[in-house]
Design a protein around this motif. Structure first.
Motif, mmCIF file in Angstrom:
data_model
loop_
_atom_site.group_PDB
_atom_site.id
_atom_site.type_symbol
_atom_site.label_atom_id
_atom_site.label_comp_id
_atom_site.label_asym_id
_atom_site.label_seq_id
_atom_site.Cartn_x
_atom_site.Cartn_y
_atom_site.Cartn_z
ATOM 1 N N CYS A 70 13.278 50.589 39.804
ATOM 2 C CA CYS A 70 12.264 50.202 38.830
ATOM 3 C C CYS A 70 12.213 51.268 37.728
ATOM 4 O O CYS A 70 12.574 52.421 37.948
ATOM 5 C CB CYS A 70 10.907 50.045 39.501
ATOM 6 S SG CYS A 70 10.396 51.419 40.548
ATOM 7 N N ARG A 71 11.743 50.873 36.550
ATOM 8 C CA ARG A 71 11.657 51.833 35.450
ATOM 9 C C ARG A 71 10.555 52.855 35.706
ATOM 10 O O ARG A 71 10.699 54.025 35.372
ATOM 11 C CB ARG A 71 11.422 51.099 34.129
ATOM 12 C CG ARG A 71 12.669 50.349 33.687
ATOM 13 C CD ARG A 71 12.436 49.491 32.483
ATOM 14 N NE ARG A 71 12.281 50.290 31.267
ATOM 15 C CZ ARG A 71 12.042 49.758 30.073
ATOM 16 N NH1 ARG A 71 11.938 48.448 29.941
ATOM 17 N NH2 ARG A 71 11.910 50.534 29.023
ATOM 18 N N VAL A 72 9.437 52.429 36.256
ATOM 19 C CA VAL A 72 8.375 53.314 36.745
ATOM 20 C C VAL A 72 7.823 52.692 38.007
ATOM 21 O O VAL A 72 7.907 51.485 38.204
ATOM 22 C CB VAL A 72 7.222 53.557 35.731
ATOM 23 C CG1 VAL A 72 7.693 54.326 34.532
ATOM 24 C CG2 VAL A 72 6.550 52.267 35.328
ATOM 25 N N GLY A 73 7.225 53.519 38.855
ATOM 26 C CA GLY A 73 6.653 52.990 40.076
ATOM 27 C C GLY A 73 5.839 54.045 40.797
ATOM 28 O O GLY A 73 5.757 55.194 40.364
ATOM 29 N N TYR A 74 5.229 53.618 41.888
ATOM 30 C CA TYR A 74 4.418 54.523 42.693
ATOM 31 C C TYR A 74 4.346 54.016 44.116
ATOM 32 O O TYR A 74 4.672 52.865 44.410
ATOM 33 C CB TYR A 74 3.016 54.670 42.109
ATOM 34 C CG TYR A 74 2.151 53.435 42.303
ATOM 35 C CD1 TYR A 74 1.274 53.343 43.384
ATOM 36 C CD2 TYR A 74 2.210 52.367 41.423
ATOM 37 C CE1 TYR A 74 0.497 52.212 43.575
ATOM 38 C CE2 TYR A 74 1.437 51.241 41.603
ATOM 39 C CZ TYR A 74 0.576 51.170 42.682
ATOM 40 O OH TYR A 74 -0.188 50.051 42.873
ATOM 41 N N SER A 75 3.894 54.915 44.990
ATOM 42 C CA SER A 75 3.655 54.547 46.376
ATOM 43 C C SER A 75 2.393 55.252 46.857
ATOM 44 O O SER A 75 2.280 56.470 46.727
ATOM 45 C CB SER A 75 4.838 54.955 47.254
ATOM 46 O OG SER A 75 4.629 54.489 48.578
ATOM 47 N N PRO A 76 1.429 54.502 47.383
ATOM 48 C CA PRO A 76 0.221 55.113 47.937
ATOM 49 C C PRO A 76 0.478 55.587 49.367
ATOM 50 O O PRO A 76 0.155 54.913 50.330
ATOM 51 C CB PRO A 76 -0.805 53.978 47.878
ATOM 52 C CG PRO A 76 0.006 52.729 47.976
ATOM 53 C CD PRO A 76 1.340 53.045 47.368
ATOM 54 N N ARG A 77 1.104 56.714 49.507
ATOM 55 C CA ARG A 77 1.469 57.248 50.822
ATOM 56 C C ARG A 77 0.252 57.887 51.488
ATOM 57 O O ARG A 77 -0.760 58.128 50.848
ATOM 58 C CB ARG A 77 2.605 58.245 50.683
ATOM 59 C CG ARG A 77 3.815 57.620 49.979
ATOM 60 C CD ARG A 77 5.093 58.175 50.476
ATOM 61 N NE ARG A 77 6.223 57.718 49.685
ATOM 62 C CZ ARG A 77 7.006 56.704 50.028
ATOM 63 N NH1 ARG A 77 6.771 56.032 51.134
ATOM 64 N NH2 ARG A 77 8.014 56.364 49.270
ATOM 65 N N SER A 78 0.353 58.196 52.759
ATOM 66 C CA SER A 78 -0.804 58.719 53.494
ATOM 67 C C SER A 78 -1.251 60.082 52.975
ATOM 68 O O SER A 78 -2.445 60.375 52.938
ATOM 69 C CB SER A 78 -0.502 58.792 54.987
ATOM 70 O OG SER A 78 0.601 59.627 55.229
ATOM 71 N N ALA A 79 -0.320 60.930 52.550
ATOM 72 C CA ALA A 79 -0.685 62.275 52.094
ATOM 73 C C ALA A 79 -1.143 62.316 50.641
ATOM 74 O O ALA A 79 -1.973 63.147 50.264
ATOM 75 C CB ALA A 79 0.495 63.224 52.279
ATOM 76 N N ASN A 80 -0.585 61.443 49.799
ATOM 77 C CA ASN A 80 -0.928 61.443 48.379
ATOM 78 C C ASN A 80 -0.318 60.230 47.690
ATOM 79 O O ASN A 80 0.408 59.456 48.303
ATOM 80 C CB ASN A 80 -0.450 62.735 47.698
ATOM 81 C CG ASN A 80 0.957 63.111 48.090
ATOM 82 O OD1 ASN A 80 1.810 62.250 48.226
ATOM 83 N ND2 ASN A 80 1.193 64.386 48.303
ATOM 84 N N LEU A 81 -0.630 60.092 46.418
ATOM 85 C CA LEU A 81 -0.001 59.074 45.586
ATOM 86 C C LEU A 81 1.277 59.682 45.028
ATOM 87 O O LEU A 81 1.244 60.781 44.472
ATOM 88 C CB LEU A 81 -0.919 58.685 44.418
ATOM 89 C CG LEU A 81 -2.266 58.092 44.792
ATOM 90 C CD1 LEU A 81 -3.198 58.112 43.596
ATOM 91 C CD2 LEU A 81 -2.091 56.665 45.296
ATOM 92 N N VAL A 82 2.384 58.985 45.184
ATOM 93 C CA VAL A 82 3.658 59.457 44.653
ATOM 94 C C VAL A 82 4.026 58.567 43.482
ATOM 95 O O VAL A 82 4.159 57.353 43.645
ATOM 96 C CB VAL A 82 4.774 59.401 45.718
ATOM 97 C CG1 VAL A 82 6.086 59.902 45.142
ATOM 98 C CG2 VAL A 82 4.379 60.189 46.949
ATOM 99 N N LEU A 83 4.172 59.172 42.308
ATOM 100 C CA LEU A 83 4.571 58.427 41.118
ATOM 101 C C LEU A 83 6.005 58.785 40.784
ATOM 102 O O LEU A 83 6.358 59.964 40.716
ATOM 103 C CB LEU A 83 3.664 58.759 39.933
ATOM 104 C CG LEU A 83 2.275 58.136 39.980
ATOM 105 C CD1 LEU A 83 1.368 58.863 40.944
ATOM 106 C CD2 LEU A 83 1.682 58.118 38.593
#
Length: 141
Positions: A70-83
């Motif tokens: 993807c050109r930009v994205g994120y994941s709401p992981r258990s430890a933090n938000l990863v962008l």
């Protein structure tokens, strides 16, 4: 060569975000989705089992390794938000104004959206999206 697991899927982004266990991370996940859809003009699509992505890009490294992302994205992981925002050196000035965060070569780690300046985060997302090559004939889920 092994096939990459990070590719667009037809999994519901809403269902993925609703399944995030931590209520604050779930709320921030919805907030990032809204922000990224507004900034990119792209709908959210699940990439692999845990990345919410926007747009489609093909990359090729000098080593010959290539793939799609993807050109930009994120994941709401258990430890933090990863962008997934790229490792552009011109972000240093913006990152100094962002607020509490950590970073790696191509990722930005945020504990909570409340910890950062959202207008600065939007600018980072916009610049990443614009700097990442668009491949308009990418896969359609």
């Amino acid at each position: 060569m092994a096939e990459t697991k990070t590719k667009p899927t037809d999994v519901s982004v809403d269902a993925f975000l609703e399944a995030v266990a931590h209520p604050g991370r779930r709320a921030d996940g919805h907030g990032l989705r809204s922000m990224m859809e507004r900034v990119t003009g792209e709908p959210a699509v699940m990439w692999g089992p845990s990345i919410v992505g926007f747009g489609f890009s093909h990359y090729r490294y000098a080593s010959g390794h290539e793939g799609d992302m993807c050109r930009v994205g994120y994941s709401p992981r258990s430890a933090n938000l990863v962008l997934y925002t790229g490792g552009f050196p011109e972000y240093d000035a913006l990152l100094s104004k962002l607020g509490k965060h950590k970073r790696s070569k191509a990722c930005l780690y945020i504990n909570r959206l409340a910890d950062v300046d959202l207008s600065v985060l939007e600018e980072i997302i916009r610049r990443t999206y614009e700097a990442t090559p668009d491949v308009s004939d990418g896969p359609v889920c």
